[in-house]
Design a protein around this motif. Structure first.
Motif, short mmCIF file in Angstrom:
data_model
loop_
_atom_site.label_atom_id
_atom_site.label_comp_id
_atom_site.label_asym_id
_atom_site.label_seq_id
_atom_site.Cartn_x
_atom_site.Cartn_y
_atom_site.Cartn_z
N SER A 134 0.81 -1.21 0.00
CA SER A 134 0.00 0.00 0.00
C SER A 134 0.85 1.27 0.00
O SER A 134 0.40 2.32 -0.42
CB SER A 134 -0.94 0.00 1.21
OG SER A 134 -0.19 -0.17 2.39
N GLU A 151 0.13 -2.30 7.66
CA GLU A 151 -0.20 -0.92 8.04
C GLU A 151 -0.60 -0.83 9.51
O GLU A 151 -0.27 0.13 10.20
CB GLU A 151 -1.33 -0.40 7.16
CG GLU A 151 -0.82 -0.04 5.79
CD GLU A 151 -1.74 0.92 5.07
OE1 GLU A 151 -2.93 1.01 5.45
OE2 GLU A 151 -1.25 1.56 4.13
N ASP A 155 1.08 1.52 12.41
CA ASP A 155 0.31 2.41 13.28
C ASP A 155 0.57 2.12 14.74
O ASP A 155 0.78 3.03 15.54
CB ASP A 155 -1.19 2.18 13.05
CG ASP A 155 -1.72 3.12 12.01
OD1 ASP A 155 -0.91 3.90 11.47
OD2 ASP A 155 -2.94 3.08 11.75
N LYS A 160 7.28 4.95 10.81
CA LYS A 160 6.99 5.13 9.39
C LYS A 160 8.05 4.52 8.49
O LYS A 160 9.07 4.05 8.97
CB LYS A 160 6.77 6.61 9.07
CG LYS A 160 7.77 7.57 9.63
CD LYS A 160 7.33 8.99 9.24
CE LYS A 160 8.26 10.03 9.79
NZ LYS A 160 7.76 10.98 10.70
N THR A 186 4.76 -1.02 3.23
CA THR A 186 3.72 -1.57 4.09
C THR A 186 2.72 -2.30 3.21
O THR A 186 2.59 -2.01 2.03
CB THR A 186 2.95 -0.47 4.85
OG1 THR A 186 2.34 0.39 3.90
CG2 THR A 186 3.87 0.31 5.76
N GLN A 188 -1.41 -3.95 2.96
CA GLN A 188 -2.77 -3.92 3.47
C GLN A 188 -3.37 -5.30 3.26
O GLN A 188 -3.18 -5.89 2.20
CB GLN A 188 -3.59 -2.91 2.66
CG GLN A 188 -4.16 -1.83 3.52
CD GLN A 188 -4.86 -0.78 2.70
OE1 GLN A 188 -4.85 -0.79 1.48
NE2 GLN A 188 -5.48 0.14 3.39
N GLU A 195 -2.35 -7.97 9.23
CA GLU A 195 -1.44 -6.84 9.15
C GLU A 195 -0.55 -6.74 10.39
O GLU A 195 0.56 -6.24 10.34
CB GLU A 195 -2.22 -5.52 8.98
CG GLU A 195 -2.88 -5.40 7.62
CD GLU A 195 -3.67 -4.11 7.47
OE1 GLU A 195 -3.49 -3.20 8.29
OE2 GLU A 195 -4.49 -4.02 6.54
#
Lengths: 406, 414
Positions: A134, A151, A155, A160, A186, A188, A195
């Protein structure tokens, strides 16, 4: 001739026929359509399970499935490679993987993950990861430092792309191996759990970190024809030494998906039956009415020498035509509604609940020939069976009494 | 001529054709019974799922530091647990509470290492908020005074290849980010049936956890069980208002089970919505099945109605009479349906339903072995009420149609 007669009899009372047709249409439509949606749910569960690193078949070192530890690794992947080339059809895709439990951490967070060492090009043809990047980029063949994470994990770790992530696991010598990777991309996935669970590095990087040499943890095979998986699994078992390797099909690896499918198959028939029973009261009642208001007519026919069997045949023919009309319309309607939803039913509003139930966010209705045939056959055969009662009633009227009836 | 006469007339009219009436009543009974059973089944399994998840993992309510639930950071703590105890003891709805502290760590045996969530629990109070003690399969539960002892999930124990008495090395991060390391002895092994839980959790005494992870007296969550599921909102309001009167109203928050397990809540909603779609379709099929009976009841009596209108029966009264007839059938069917539904449901409520091969699947949702449907005022009334409503609309069409009859034409109709 008696088809024509039945057809004309049906339309003697248009309103009544229309109403019972509507009942049949809604009933059959809901059978076919709802089951297609449910089947779609099941199919997307299977597809998601297969593409989430399962494949149609897997090969492990014997003992790995019970104890997925680094000891139970495949030390001679070339043996398997030879077997695969001999057994698999040309259209099948396969890949080698290193797969170990690990801990990912950065300055503030740590979490349990599954570390996968993959061959980027081959893996992309077998599992979801090739098409799920993604942001950032996919692993390159000679990328020894790069790592791809989900992802949700990105988070959770508040990090990042470009930042470092430390992976810790046990190496082949039982020592804790730890290595820093740089997040290059990353992915999805259908499920947040996926994930958070999986992190990907190149196979060479994983083998070096874990001191594995050329050893691997598993082989995953994706077939072009899913239905062949059992025969091919048998062939592979016959080719590979049984005391060293285990060959498993997806249904053995994903027992819950299989259990869900069984539960679902039972549910389909219960649903068919429930709807049918609801409809059948109306069918019987309508046929009964149609018979009773024609007492005089049947009496006359009998007095003229009509055999009881012919009367039964006549009434059943009427029911048959009525059922067929309802079923044709209902099937057309069902095909239309399935076609209208061919872009999928989006359940994102229930994303967390969908995940909890182990389903996927988007459901595409799937109408299998078996579900379709079974639904229609149940209605037609049981429908005719329940109409035997009013038909037998009609056949038993005594001519004299019936003629005197007003 | 009053109401009672209309009712009597309607009752006699519907039995002019007993076979037809019985079939119609059967259709309504069938749908009523099915709906009572299905809704009881759904509600029953939801309650089992909620109770199982609540008593294995989260409790009904938790007091936590703001942000802890999303980020699970070690440093987001409840500093003054004594103050929380004071607040919780004031609230009558609370049945039990206990403090926990949690830290993700590496757990190693002789030659295996896995990541797991280490939870510090209070050996005495924990038994009030969770079923952990009942889930013990081997060894025994923690007792007060235990220090370096651990309870291990069955799948984790299998993966680590450890048994009672074996030692485990635990390596994690303390509250201030420093290394937390210790060696504990396996005292017990538990199995909840929820793989995710059994595969990745170990429990150690809270006091010992605080020491090893340098918690300086703090905990991560106060886990609360209230007297009944229905009292959760009330208890929650009381706790948050009590919290807002303290110094740490900015740093602490109270979360209920729906917030702690959003998946469970949405899963239930999803199941309810899809169930409703099935039920509505089913009722519509039933409605059309019986619409014919209602309609025939007037079409074959055109002459009769013609006479009635001719001798002065108002169209309004005729409509009323017909609605009485159809509603009498519906009501008999619905009450029979509720009765049959209650009987069937009650049988399974007592004996449970064995789902055979799928029991392992259901174990993942906290349902162990058999499913027990549960009769409640809602599960008994919602379905039959929906049937009543929809059949009423089905009956309305023929009852209103009769008003269009012209006496002279009607009387000569065949």
């Amino acid at each position: 001739m008696h088809l024509q007669l039945a057809w004309r009899n049906i339309w003697r009372n248009k309103r009544r026929t229309t109403i019972i047709l509507i009942a049949v249409i809604i009933g059959v439509w809901s059978m076919i359509f709802e089951v297609a949606v449910m089947r779609g749910m099941a199919v997307s569960m299977i597809q998601n399970g297969i593409s989430t690193l399962t494949g149609h078949l897997q090969i492990h070192s014997r003992g790995y499935r019970n104890d997925p530890a680094i000891e139970n690794r495949i030390t001679a992947p070339e043996v398997i490679e030879n077997a695969l080339e001999k057994v698999l059809p040309k259209t099948a895709k396969w890949t080698f993987r290193v797969r170990v439990n690990a801990v990912a951490s950065n300055a503030r967070h740590s979490s349990g993950v599954t570390l996968l060492g993959i061959d980027p090009t081959r893996e992309a043809l077998v599992s979801f990861i090739g098409t799920s990047i993604s942001s950032g980029h996919y692993l390159q063949k000679d990328d020894y430092r790069g790592i791809i994470i989900g992802e949700a994990l990105l988070d959770k770790f508040n990090t990042k792309i470009g930042h470092k992530l430390v992976i810790m696991s046990q190496d082949a010598d039982h020592e804790i191996a730890s290595r820093a990777f740089r997040i290059v991309g990353t992915f999805q996935a259908e499920m947040e759990g996926t994930e958070k669970q999986y992190v990907f590095v190149t196979r060479q990087a994983a083998q070096k970190m874990l001191k594995l040499g050329e050893s691997i943890s598993e082989v995953s095979v994706l077939l072009a024809e899913a239905s062949q998986h059992e025969t091919i699994a048998e062939n592979l078992k016959a080719t590979l030494p049984e005391d060293q390797y285990e060959v498993n099909t997806w249904s053995e690896i994903l027992p819950f998906v299989k259990a869900y499918l069984q539960l679902f198959d039972g549910f389909v028939y219960i649903w068919y039956l429930v709807v049918f029973i609801a409809m059948s009261f109306g069918i019987v009642n309508t046929t009964l009415m149609a018979v009773f208001e024609r007492i005089r007519e049947f009496g006359l026919l009998k007095a003229l020498g009509m055999k009881p069997w012919w009367i039964i045949r006549g009434v059943l023919t009427e029911s048959f035509i009525m059922l067929m009309m309802g079923m044709i319309a209902a099937n057309a309607l069902a095909f239309l509604s399935i076609w209208a939803l061919s872009d999928g039913i989006d359940l994102s509003a229930f994303a967390k609940g969908v995940e909890f139930a182990g389903m996927t966010r988007i459901i595409y209705p799937v109408l299998t020939l078996r579900d379709w045939l079974n639904g229609n056959l149940i209605v037609l055969l049981l429908g005719l069976a329940v109409c035997i009662y009013p038909a037998a009633k009609a056949a038993r009227f005594r001519p004299v009494e019936a003629l005197a009836h007003t | 001529m009053g109401l009672s006469m209309d009712v009597k007339m309607a009752w006699r009219n519907i039995w002019r054709n007993p076979r037809r009436t019985l079939l119609t009543i059967c259709a309504i009974t069938f749908s009523g019974m099915l709906l009572v059973f299905m809704l009881s089944f759904q509600f029953g399994s939801y309650e089992t799922m909620i109770n199982a998840s609540v008593t294995i993992q989260t409790g009904h309510l938790q007091v936590q530091a703001r942000g802890y639930h999303d980020k699970k950071q070690m440093q987001l703590v409840i500093g003054d647990t004594g103050k929380i105890v004071e607040i919780l003891q004031q609230i009558p709805q609370i049945k039990a509470y206990s403090f926990r502290a949690l830290g993700f760590s590496l757990v190693s045996s002789m030659d295996r290492t896995y990541g797991a969530l280490v939870t510090g629990i209070d050996p005495v109070n924990e038994t009030g908020v969770s079923r952990l003690k009942q889930l013990m399969r081997r060894g025994s539960f923690l007792t007060p005074g235990d220090l370096d002892r651990a309870l291990v999930g069955s799948l984790l124990a299998k993966n680590l290849q450890v048994d009672i008495g074996d030692e485990l090395t635990v390596l994690g991060q303390g509250r201030d980010g420093s290394i937390a390391a210790t060696v504990v002895q396996v005292k017990g092994i538990y199995s909840s049936g929820i793989d995710e839980f059994d595969r990745a959790s170990i429990h150690i005494p809270l006091e010992y956890f605080k020491e090893v992870y340098d918690m300086r007296g703090a905990a991560h969550a106060a886990v609360i069980i209230v007297n009944a599921l229905g009292e959760v909102p009330d208890a929650k309001t009381k706790i948050s208002s009590a919290l807002s009167d303290t110094d740490f109203h900015d740093s602490l928050t109270v979360l209920d089970w729906e917030e702690l397990m959003p998946g469970l809540r949405q899963g239930i909603e999803l199941d309810l919505v899809s169930g409703m779609i099935f039920y509505v379709l089913l009722i519509i099929v039933v409605a059309f099945s019986i619409l014919n009976t209602f309609l025939m009841a007037i079409l074959e009596r055109t002459r009769e109605f013609g006479v009635m209108i001719a001798i002065g029966t108002t169209p309004g009264r005729l409509t009323k009479l017909l609605l009485f007839e159809s509603m009498a059938m519906t009501l008999v069917g619905i009450f029979a349906g509720i009765l049959a539904g209650c009987l069937v449901t009650y049988y399974f409520q007592v004996n449970g339903i064995d789902l055979g091969g799928s029991s392992e699947l259901l174990g993942q949702y906290g349902i162990s072995g058999r499913i027990h449907p549960k009769l409640s005022i809602w599960s008994i009334s919602i379905g039959p009420l929906a049937v009543l409503l929809i059949t009423f609309f089905a009956a309305l069409y023929p009852a209103l149609r009769v008003r269009r009859l012209k006496p002279v034409e009607a009387m000569v109709a065949v």
